[in-house]
Design a protein around this motif. Structure first.
Motif, PDB file in Angstrom:
ATOM      1  N   GLY A  82       0.809  -1.209   0.000  1.00 48.97           N
ATOM      2  CA  GLY A  82       0.000   0.000   0.000  1.00 48.97           C
ATOM      3  C   GLY A  82       0.846   1.264   0.000  1.00 48.97           C
ATOM      4  N   GLN A  83       0.172   2.388   0.218  1.00 45.71           N
ATOM      5  CA  GLN A  83       0.825   3.694   0.217  1.00 45.71           C
ATOM      6  C   GLN A  83       0.480   4.425   1.509  1.00 45.71           C
ATOM      7  OE1 GLN A  83      -0.958   4.813  -3.635  1.00 45.71           O
ATOM      8  NE2 GLN A  83       1.137   4.974  -4.419  1.00 45.71           N
ATOM      9  N   PRO A  84       1.392   4.389   2.497  1.00 47.43           N
ATOM     10  CA  PRO A  84       1.102   5.063   3.767  1.00 47.43           C
ATOM     11  C   PRO A  84       0.862   6.558   3.561  1.00 47.43           C
ATOM     12  CG  PRO A  84       3.117   3.754   3.921  1.00 47.43           C
ATOM     13  CD  PRO A  84       2.705   3.769   2.488  1.00 47.43           C
ATOM     14  N   ASN A  85      -0.168   7.078   4.235  1.00 49.52           N
ATOM     15  CA  ASN A  85      -0.413   8.517   4.157  1.00 49.52           C
ATOM     16  C   ASN A  85       0.449   9.238   5.199  1.00 49.52           C
ATOM     17  OD1 ASN A  85      -1.705   8.307   6.672  1.00 49.52           O
ATOM     18  ND2 ASN A  85      -3.746   8.185   5.747  1.00 49.52           N
ATOM     19  N   GLU A  86       0.381  10.557   5.194  1.00 46.56           N
ATOM     20  CA  GLU A  86       1.230  11.351   6.086  1.00 46.56           C
ATOM     21  C   GLU A  86       0.944  11.055   7.561  1.00 46.56           C
ATOM     22  OE1 GLU A  86       4.393  13.559   7.081  1.00 46.56           O
ATOM     23  OE2 GLU A  86       3.869  12.883   5.058  1.00 46.56           O
ATOM     24  N   ASP A  87      -0.308  10.782   7.919  1.00 50.40           N
ATOM     25  CA  ASP A  87      -0.638  10.445   9.309  1.00 50.40           C
ATOM     26  C   ASP A  87       0.059   9.154   9.748  1.00 50.40           C
ATOM     27  OD1 ASP A  87      -2.224  12.684   9.567  1.00 50.40           O
ATOM     28  OD2 ASP A  87      -4.112  11.609   9.254  1.00 50.40           O
ATOM     29  N   ALA A  88       0.077   8.162   8.869  1.00 48.39           N
ATOM     30  CA  ALA A  88       0.744   6.890   9.189  1.00 48.39           C
ATOM     31  C   ALA A  88       2.250   7.106   9.352  1.00 48.39           C
ATOM     32  CB  ALA A  88       0.462   5.853   8.095  1.00 48.39           C
ATOM     33  N   LEU A  89       2.849   7.903   8.476  1.00 44.80           N
ATOM     34  CA  LEU A  89       4.285   8.181   8.574  1.00 44.80           C
ATOM     35  C   LEU A  89       4.592   8.955   9.856  1.00 44.80           C
ATOM     36  CD1 LEU A  89       5.022   9.133   4.851  1.00 44.80           C
ATOM     37  CD2 LEU A  89       5.387   6.915   5.980  1.00 44.80           C
ATOM     38  N   GLN A  90       3.717   9.910  10.201  1.00 42.95           N
ATOM     39  CA  GLN A  90       3.913  10.675  11.441  1.00 42.95           C
ATOM     40  C   GLN A  90       3.834   9.773  12.672  1.00 42.95           C
ATOM     41  OE1 GLN A  90       5.606  13.565  10.575  1.00 42.95           O
ATOM     42  NE2 GLN A  90       4.735  14.068  12.551  1.00 42.95           N
ATOM     43  N   ALA A  91       2.956   8.784  12.634  1.00 49.19           N
ATOM     44  CA  ALA A  91       2.851   7.846  13.761  1.00 49.19           C
ATOM     45  C   ALA A  91       4.182   7.125  13.969  1.00 49.19           C
ATOM     46  CB  ALA A  91       1.726   6.847  13.519  1.00 49.19           C
ATOM     47  N   LEU A  92       4.834   6.713  12.878  1.00 49.36           N
ATOM     48  CA  LEU A  92       6.151   6.065  12.991  1.00 49.36           C
ATOM     49  C   LEU A  92       7.174   7.043  13.560  1.00 49.36           C
ATOM     50  CD1 LEU A  92       6.309   4.225   9.532  1.00 49.36           C
ATOM     51  CD2 LEU A  92       5.981   3.154  11.769  1.00 49.36           C
ATOM     52  N   ARG A  93       7.091   8.284  13.110  1.00 48.71           N
ATOM     53  CA  ARG A  93       8.058   9.303  13.547  1.00 48.71           C
ATOM     54  C   ARG A  93       7.897   9.661  15.026  1.00 48.71           C
ATOM     55  NH1 ARG A  93       6.346  12.194   8.303  1.00 48.71           N
ATOM     56  NH2 ARG A  93       7.864  11.385   6.806  1.00 48.71           N
ATOM     57  N   LYS A  94       6.675   9.555  15.539  1.00 47.04           N
ATOM     58  CA  LYS A  94       6.423   9.897  16.941  1.00 47.04           C
ATOM     59  C   LYS A  94       6.693   8.739  17.894  1.00 47.04           C
ATOM     60  CE  LYS A  94       2.966  13.433  16.090  1.00 47.04           C
ATOM     61  NZ  LYS A  94       1.553  13.790  16.128  1.00 47.04           N
ATOM     62  N   GLY A  95       6.599   7.514  17.385  1.00 43.59           N
ATOM     63  CA  GLY A  95       6.710   6.329  18.230  1.00 43.59           C
ATOM     64  C   GLY A  95       5.350   5.657  18.336  1.00 43.59           C
ATOM     65  N   LEU A  96       5.384   4.335  18.398  1.00 50.40           N
ATOM     66  CA  LEU A  96       4.156   3.546  18.419  1.00 50.40           C
ATOM     67  C   LEU A  96       4.067   2.726  19.694  1.00 50.40           C
ATOM     68  CD1 LEU A  96       4.485   2.055  14.821  1.00 50.40           C
ATOM     69  CD2 LEU A  96       2.968   3.907  15.503  1.00 50.40           C
ATOM     70  N   ASP A  97       2.850   2.419  20.110  1.00 49.17           N
ATOM     71  CA  ASP A  97       2.643   1.521  21.244  1.00 49.17           C
ATOM     72  C   ASP A  97       2.504   0.095  20.725  1.00 49.17           C
ATOM     73  OD1 ASP A  97       2.681   3.393  23.380  1.00 49.17           O
ATOM     74  OD2 ASP A  97       0.710   4.100  22.733  1.00 49.17           O
ATOM     75  N   LEU A  98       3.573  -0.691  20.858  1.00 49.84           N
ATOM     76  CA  LEU A  98       3.554  -2.101  20.483  1.00 49.84           C
ATOM     77  C   LEU A  98       3.345  -2.941  21.740  1.00 49.84           C
ATOM     78  CD1 LEU A  98       6.558  -2.141  17.963  1.00 49.84           C
ATOM     79  CD2 LEU A  98       4.118  -1.828  17.463  1.00 49.84           C
ATOM     80  N   LYS A  99       3.158  -4.235  21.576  1.00 49.68           N
ATOM     81  CA  LYS A  99       2.901  -5.110  22.730  1.00 49.68           C
ATOM     82  C   LYS A  99       4.011  -5.060  23.771  1.00 49.68           C
ATOM     83  CE  LYS A  99      -0.146  -8.379  20.467  1.00 49.68           C
ATOM     84  NZ  LYS A  99      -0.347  -9.724  19.978  1.00 49.68           N
ATOM     85  N   LYS A 107      13.122   7.942  12.250  1.00 53.43           N
ATOM     86  CA  LYS A 107      13.224   8.848  11.096  1.00 53.43           C
ATOM     87  C   LYS A 107      12.655   8.071   9.923  1.00 53.43           C
ATOM     88  CE  LYS A 107      17.303  11.272  12.674  1.00 53.43           C
ATOM     89  NZ  LYS A 107      18.753  11.382  12.569  1.00 53.43           N
ATOM     90  N   VAL A 108      11.681   8.649   9.240  1.00 51.80           N
ATOM     91  CA  VAL A 108      10.979   7.935   8.169  1.00 51.80           C
ATOM     92  C   VAL A 108      10.800   8.847   6.969  1.00 51.80           C
ATOM     93  CG1 VAL A 108       8.863   6.700   7.551  1.00 51.80           C
ATOM     94  CG2 VAL A 108       9.695   6.620   9.900  1.00 51.80           C
TER      95      VAL A 108
END
Length: 182
Positions: A82-99, A107-108
């Motif tokens: 797929g094609q990640p949108n800017e919100d998805a890329l920003q989520a990676l840049r901010k940090g994600l809550d994984l298990k 940096k993405v």
């Protein structure tokens, strides 16, 4: 002072090669590519990932490259579905809550398809779903972290190539080959 020269090997690991020298199941391992005694992988790279693996006989260097507190940066070229949108890329840049907890910011950026070797077997492609290449730089090294991060934003990883660890890259090293440093 008669100090022994340390060995540093930069290996461009192919797909489906284990980052160890032996395997009870007969799968491809480092021994199929590297015949240098007394070196060990400084960190891991999943069997289904490709790219830079550093091997050394220097335990201090291995620790520096792999210890979470040292925060050695690693850059991955990641082909996602797929094609990640800017919100998805920003989520990676901010940090994600994984298990296993929150990731540090990454940096993405979206990149053009890198000039890399063909993968055997090739990734599964679906005509109706495009793919996107990302450059993702992290300072952590959790188990399958990049794959879990892209899945978390709804864009599963199809191909993952580690391009850089610290200041070392796979530039000029063909897939399945290695370069001896120092």
């Amino acid at each position: 002072m008669n100090r022994k020269q340390r060995k540093i090997i930069l290996f461009n690991k192919p797909y489906l090669v284990l980052t160890q020298f032996t395997d009870q199941q007969g799968r491809a391992t480092l021994k199929d590519y590297i015949n240098i005694p007394n070196i060990y992988a400084a960190g891991r790279l999943d069997r289904d990932s490709e790219g830079l693996l550093i091997l050394t006989d220097d335990g201090k260097l291995a620790n520096q490259l792999t210890h979470p507190k040292k925060k050695t940066s690693k850059t991955y070229w990641v082909q996602v579905e797929g094609q990640p949108n800017e919100d998805a890329l920003q989520a990676l840049r901010k940090g994600l809550d994984l298990k296993d907890g929150r990731t540090l910011p990454a940096k993405v950026s979206v990149i053009d398809e890198p000039a890399v070797w063909p993968r055997t077997p090739p990734i599964r492609e679906r005509q109706s779903i495009p793919t996107t290449w990302l450059s993702i730089t992290i300072t952590e090294g959790r188990n399958r972290q990049v794959r879990r991060m892209t899945a978390h934003i709804g864009h599963p990883t199809l191909r993952l190539i580690r391009y850089r660890i610290g200041s070392w890259t796979i530039d000029g090293i063909e897939n399945g080959s290695y370069s001896v440093i120092e």
